[in-house]
Write an enzyme that holds these catalytic residues in place. Structure first.
Site, PDB file in Angstrom:
ATOM      1  N   GLY A   9       0.837  -1.303  -0.028  1.00 36.44           N
ATOM      2  CA  GLY A   9       0.014   0.025  -0.069  1.00 36.44           C
ATOM      3  C   GLY A   9       0.823   1.341   0.024  1.00 36.44           C
ATOM      4  O   GLY A   9       1.898   1.034   0.088  1.00 36.44           O
ATOM      5  N   THR A  10       0.424   2.512  -0.226  1.00 37.13           N
ATOM      6  CA  THR A  10       0.911   3.752  -0.191  1.00 37.13           C
ATOM      7  C   THR A  10       0.292   4.842   0.923  1.00 37.13           C
ATOM      8  O   THR A  10      -0.791   4.578   1.128  1.00 37.13           O
ATOM      9  CB  THR A  10       1.057   4.388  -1.529  1.00 37.13           C
ATOM     10  OG1 THR A  10      -0.064   4.520  -1.939  1.00 37.13           O
ATOM     11  CG2 THR A  10       1.786   3.435  -2.533  1.00 37.13           C
ATOM     12  N   ILE A  11       1.096   5.437   1.342  1.00 37.09           N
ATOM     13  CA  ILE A  11       0.514   6.745   2.181  1.00 37.09           C
ATOM     14  C   ILE A  11       0.822   7.997   1.501  1.00 37.09           C
ATOM     15  O   ILE A  11       2.122   8.109   1.220  1.00 37.09           O
ATOM     16  CB  ILE A  11       1.149   6.683   3.624  1.00 37.09           C
ATOM     17  CG1 ILE A  11       0.970   5.299   4.365  1.00 37.09           C
ATOM     18  CG2 ILE A  11       0.654   7.876   4.323  1.00 37.09           C
ATOM     19  CD1 ILE A  11       1.807   5.325   5.654  1.00 37.09           C
TER      20      ILE A  11
END
Length: 33
Positions: A9-11
C-alpha cells in the site's frame, strides 16, 4: 511524499489523500480509504 508500505500500500504525505492506494489493506486504512 509517498511512502510505500510492506503490504504494497501507499501513504500520501503532506496532509493529502490525493494518491490512491496501490493495493494493500494497511495502506488503504492509513489513507482513510
Amino acid at each position: 511524499n509517498v511512502v510505500v508500505l510492506a503490504t504494497g500500500g501507499t501513504i500520501a504525505g503532506a496532509g493529502t489523500n490525493a494518491f490512491a492506494s496501490q493495493x494493500g489493506p494497511l495502506g488503504m486504512v492509513v489513507e482513510g480509504k
